[in-house]
Scaffold this active site. Structure first.
Site, PDB file in Angstrom:
ATOM      1  N   ASP A 191      -7.165   4.360  -4.409  1.00 24.82           N
ATOM      2  CA  ASP A 191      -7.764   4.231  -3.078  1.00 24.82           C
ATOM      3  C   ASP A 191      -8.384   5.601  -2.794  1.00 24.82           C
ATOM      4  O   ASP A 191      -8.594   6.392  -3.734  1.00 24.82           O
ATOM      5  CB  ASP A 191      -6.713   3.840  -2.017  1.00 24.82           C
ATOM      6  N   LYS A 244       0.855  -1.197   0.000  1.00 28.12           N
ATOM      7  CA  LYS A 244       0.000   0.000   0.000  1.00 28.12           C
ATOM      8  C   LYS A 244       0.881   1.232   0.000  1.00 28.12           C
ATOM      9  O   LYS A 244       2.026   1.185   0.459  1.00 28.12           O
ATOM     10  CB  LYS A 244      -0.877   0.029   1.257  1.00 28.12           C
TER      11      LYS A 244
HETATM   12  P1  NDP Z   1     -13.023   7.833  -2.619  1.00 27.73           P
HETATM   13  O1  NDP Z   1     -11.975   8.824  -2.400  1.00 27.73           O
HETATM   14  O2  NDP Z   1     -13.565   7.629  -3.986  1.00 27.73           O
HETATM   15  O3  NDP Z   1     -14.265   8.116  -1.676  1.00 27.73           O
HETATM   16  C1  NDP Z   1     -14.139   8.164  -0.276  1.00 27.73           C
HETATM   17  C2  NDP Z   1     -15.456   8.616   0.290  1.00 27.73           C
HETATM   18  O4  NDP Z   1     -15.419   8.512   1.699  1.00 27.73           O
HETATM   19  C3  NDP Z   1     -15.755  10.071  -0.031  1.00 27.73           C
HETATM   20  O5  NDP Z   1     -17.125  10.238  -0.125  1.00 27.73           O
HETATM   21  C4  NDP Z   1     -15.187  10.799   1.172  1.00 27.73           C
HETATM   22  O6  NDP Z   1     -15.790  12.051   1.423  1.00 27.73           O
HETATM   23  C5  NDP Z   1     -15.503   9.825   2.273  1.00 27.73           C
HETATM   24  N1  NDP Z   1     -14.465   9.945   3.312  1.00 27.73           N
HETATM   25  C6  NDP Z   1     -13.158   9.764   3.161  1.00 27.73           C
HETATM   26  N2  NDP Z   1     -12.496   9.990   4.302  1.00 27.73           N
HETATM   27  C7  NDP Z   1     -13.410  10.324   5.170  1.00 27.73           C
HETATM   28  C8  NDP Z   1     -13.333  10.683   6.515  1.00 27.73           C
HETATM   29  N3  NDP Z   1     -12.176  10.738   7.173  1.00 27.73           N
HETATM   30  N4  NDP Z   1     -14.486  10.949   7.134  1.00 27.73           N
HETATM   31  C9  NDP Z   1     -15.648  10.894   6.469  1.00 27.73           C
HETATM   32  N5  NDP Z   1     -15.768  10.560   5.183  1.00 27.73           N
HETATM   33  C10 NDP Z   1     -14.675  10.281   4.542  1.00 27.73           C
HETATM   34  O7  NDP Z   1     -12.441   6.467  -2.048  1.00 27.73           O
HETATM   35  P2  NDP Z   1     -12.940   4.978  -2.320  1.00 27.73           P
HETATM   36  O8  NDP Z   1     -14.401   4.938  -2.519  1.00 27.73           O
HETATM   37  O9  NDP Z   1     -12.052   4.395  -3.349  1.00 27.73           O
HETATM   38  O10 NDP Z   1     -12.545   4.281  -0.934  1.00 27.73           O
HETATM   39  C11 NDP Z   1     -13.453   4.165   0.146  1.00 27.73           C
HETATM   40  C12 NDP Z   1     -13.004   3.038   1.067  1.00 27.73           C
HETATM   41  O11 NDP Z   1     -12.965   1.815   0.358  1.00 27.73           O
HETATM   42  C13 NDP Z   1     -11.602   3.203   1.673  1.00 27.73           C
HETATM   43  O12 NDP Z   1     -11.588   2.612   2.951  1.00 27.73           O
HETATM   44  C14 NDP Z   1     -10.729   2.385   0.731  1.00 27.73           C
HETATM   45  O13 NDP Z   1      -9.555   1.964   1.343  1.00 27.73           O
HETATM   46  C15 NDP Z   1     -11.671   1.224   0.460  1.00 27.73           C
HETATM   47  N6  NDP Z   1     -11.425   0.438  -0.738  1.00 27.73           N
HETATM   48  C16 NDP Z   1     -11.329   1.013  -1.969  1.00 27.73           C
HETATM   49  C17 NDP Z   1     -11.147   0.229  -3.090  1.00 27.73           C
HETATM   50  C18 NDP Z   1     -11.104   0.801  -4.466  1.00 27.73           C
HETATM   51  O14 NDP Z   1     -11.013   0.020  -5.410  1.00 27.73           O
HETATM   52  N7  NDP Z   1     -11.205   2.113  -4.648  1.00 27.73           N
HETATM   53  C19 NDP Z   1     -10.998  -1.232  -2.987  1.00 27.73           C
HETATM   54  C20 NDP Z   1     -11.198  -1.742  -1.650  1.00 27.73           C
HETATM   55  C21 NDP Z   1     -11.383  -0.925  -0.589  1.00 27.73           C
HETATM   56  P3  NDP Z   1     -15.322  13.360   0.623  1.00 27.73           P
HETATM   57  O15 NDP Z   1     -16.015  13.263  -0.705  1.00 27.73           O
HETATM   58  O16 NDP Z   1     -15.784  14.492   1.454  1.00 27.73           O
HETATM   59  O17 NDP Z   1     -13.842  13.258   0.515  1.00 27.73           O
HETATM   60  O1  2IT Z   2      -8.016  -1.495  -0.676  1.00 24.32           O
HETATM   61  C1  2IT Z   2      -7.959  -1.968  -1.823  1.00 24.32           C
HETATM   62  O2  2IT Z   2      -8.075  -3.172  -2.034  1.00 24.32           O
HETATM   63  C2  2IT Z   2      -7.764  -1.051  -2.953  1.00 24.32           C
HETATM   64  N1  2IT Z   2      -7.707   0.149  -2.748  1.00 24.32           N
HETATM   65  C3  2IT Z   2      -7.604  -1.592  -4.343  1.00 24.32           C
HETATM   66  C4  2IT Z   2      -6.200  -2.047  -4.574  1.00 24.32           C
HETATM   67  C5  2IT Z   2      -5.879  -2.467  -5.977  1.00 24.32           C
HETATM   68  O3  2IT Z   2      -4.698  -2.773  -6.191  1.00 24.32           O
HETATM   69  O4  2IT Z   2      -6.755  -2.521  -6.842  1.00 24.32           O
END
Ligand code: NDP
Ligand code: 2IT
Length: 444
Positions: A166, A126
């Site tokens: 992420d 990561k």
């Molecule tokens: P994004 O940046 O696309 O979206 C994150 C969302 O969560 C936004 O709406 C953001 O609000 C909100 N957010 C982030 N931080 C905070 C905080 N501290 N307090 C409140 N709200 C918060 O990220 P992702 O959707 O990609 O990721 C979301 C989660 O999923 C994370 O935990 C990530 O690690 C996990 N994840 C992501 C994957 C991926 O493929 N993208 C795969 C597996 C897991 P705002 O719009 O105001 O920033």
């Molecule tokens: O938390 C996760 O699994 C991710 N943000 C996606 C990682 C990836 O390599 O697609």
């Protein structure tokens, strides 16, 4: 003292300033106790737990870039290569002001087990930075990404370490990062996933984490004789994972009535309008107040509160430690039957235990959100064979992977007398494969 307790104590002393990392290690080591006890002598002699809790290596570097006023800005960049026993390091890059080494280590540690659960050959890593893309111009984001990649490019490669998105890292950032990698190394290779479709990206990668979360939820309910159609869901977050979770939930006949961002949340009893949410978040990069302004059925609330809404299913899709013990109590009191984590470690340990003790089916992020990284691995496969598969092909593989993960974690829990404990099942099943590979490869 048992071997697990010995290592837990050592990890706590060594990483005292990294509470998120300790939380992740605590959860995993506690739940693999029966496996460790059954192999205590061998694992101790081979120092398996010491090795699995210590990253292979970690990079920390300065990222200097010039803002639109000509001012030089300095951020800190990180890449933690945690474990490559079963494949090249794989995991996203988080861009958020809260990022420090402890966050990247917790995410890298979780990624080791998650990637193992996908059944695909990917190790865990990561990275990220305390850079905040919010409010920055495209040129500033590009300047940051180019500087970040100038350093990161020394440590990654298509067969070495393959970063992805992420929090804060989406299609725009991946594009700028890829351009800089190519410029520095001269290589056109699958060094990043989540790429645009015109330069080696995979169809369905954008949707994969959210869709995968719903395929998991569907299989979980089916296995308990329930149907996802007709269920009411509460969702947190409004980013990549949340948006496509809501979209797939609606396709499967469920209704999602909430979403949230870092400043407030929406209650929309008619069901979240995904097209509008995409317009507000993906195109305009605006606040949820704009969603409420455009949608008469929606209420906007400041602060946090989605878990207080009555639901059958809760899908935390924002960030770590966003579902606390009082939230768990509210969910149980309101009759929630399942919590499936789209985010990484969104539920605190005490909240998780409360949900499990009160009969809520609970699937942890390392299993429930594994569809994202699994589809990244499918992107790597397509890059390697220089072909691209159809949306339907990728989506069908994703669905099968999620169904397989559900049954693997269910079986692992049953094998150790913990039927229905999917936290234990996920940690045990993920751990077994990595340990097997570590033992086979000798001391390293
Ligand atoms: P994004 O940046 O696309 O979206 C994150 C969302 O969560 C936004 O709406 C953001 O609000 C909100 N957010 C982030 N931080 C905070 C905080 N501290 N307090 C409140 N709200 C918060 O990220 P992702 O959707 O990609 O990721 C979301 C989660 O999923 C994370 O935990 C990530 O690690 C996990 N994840 C992501 C994957 C991926 O493929 N993208 C795969 C597996 C897991 P705002 O719009 O105001 O920033
Ligand atoms: O938390 C996760 O699994 C991710 N943000 C996606 C990682 C990836 O390599 O697609």
């Amino acid at each position: 003292m048992s071997y697990v307790d010995e290592v837990l104590a050592r990890v706590k002393t060594k990483n005292a300033a990294e509470p998120e990392f300790l939380q992740a290690v605590d959860e995993v080591l506690e739940s693999i106790r029966p496996v460790v006890e059954a192999n205590e002598e061998l694992y101790k002699k081979e120092a398996i737990l010491e090795r699995i809790t210590e990253p292979d290596r970690q990079f920390k570097f300065r990222v200097a870039w010039v803002d639109d006023n000509g001012q030089v800005q300095v951020n800190t960049g990180y890449r933690v290569q945690f474990n490559n026993a079963i494949g090249p390091y794989k995991g996203g890059l988080r861009l958020h002001p809260s990022v420090y080494l402890g966050i990247i280590k917790f995410l890298g540690f979780e990624q080791v087990f998650k990637n193992s659960l996908t059944g695909l050959p990917i190790g865990g890593g990561k990275g990220g930075s305390d850079f905040d893309p919010k409010g920055k111009s495209d040129r500033e984001v590009m300047a940051f990404c180019q500087s970040f990649m100038t350093e990161l490019s020394k440590y990654i490669g298509a067969d070495v370490d393959v970063p992805a998105g992420d929090i804060g890292t989406g299609a725009r950032e991946i594009g700028y990062l890829y351009g800089q990698y190519k410029r520095i190394t001269g290589l056109y290779e699958g060094v990043l996933t989540g790429k645009g479709l015109s330069y080696g990206g995979s169809l369905a990668r954008t949707e994969a984490t959210g869709y995968g979360l719903l395929y998991m939820t569907e299989e979980l309910l089916k296995s308990h004789g329930q149907d996802i159609a007709g269920k009411t869901c509460v969702v947190s977050g409004a980013g990549n994972v949340a948006i496509y979770a809501i979209q797939k939930a609606h396709q499967l006949g469920a209704k999602c009535v909430t979403c949230s961002d870092s400043t407030g949340w929406i209650y929309d009893p008619e069901g979240i309008d995904v097209d509008l949410l995409k317009e507000v978040k993906e195109v305009k990069r605006a606040r949820l107040t704009e969603y409420a302004a455009a949608r008469p059925s929606a209420e906007y609330h400041e602060g946090r509160g989605v878990w207080s809404v009555k639901c059958d299913i809760a899908l935390p899709c924002a960030t770590q430690n966003e579902l606390l013990i009082d939230d768990a109590k509210a969910l149980v009191a309101n009759g929630c039957i399942a919590v499936c984590e789209g985010a990484n470690m969104p539920t605190t340990l005490d909240a998780t235990q409360y949900l499990q003790q009160n009969g809520v089916y609970f699937v942890p992020g390392k299993a429930a959100n594994a569809g994202g990284v699994a589809t990244s691995a499918l992107e790597m496969s397509q890059n390697s064979e220089r072909l691209s598969w159809t949306f339907e092909e990728v989506d069908a593989k994703l669905n099968q992977i999620m169904v397989n993960i559900y049954h693997n974690i269910d079986d692992a829990a049953k094998r150790y007398g913990k039927e229905g404990d999917y936290v234990a099942g996920a940690n045990i099943a993920g751990f077994e494969k990595v340990v097997d590979a570590m033992l086979a490869q000798g001391v390293c």
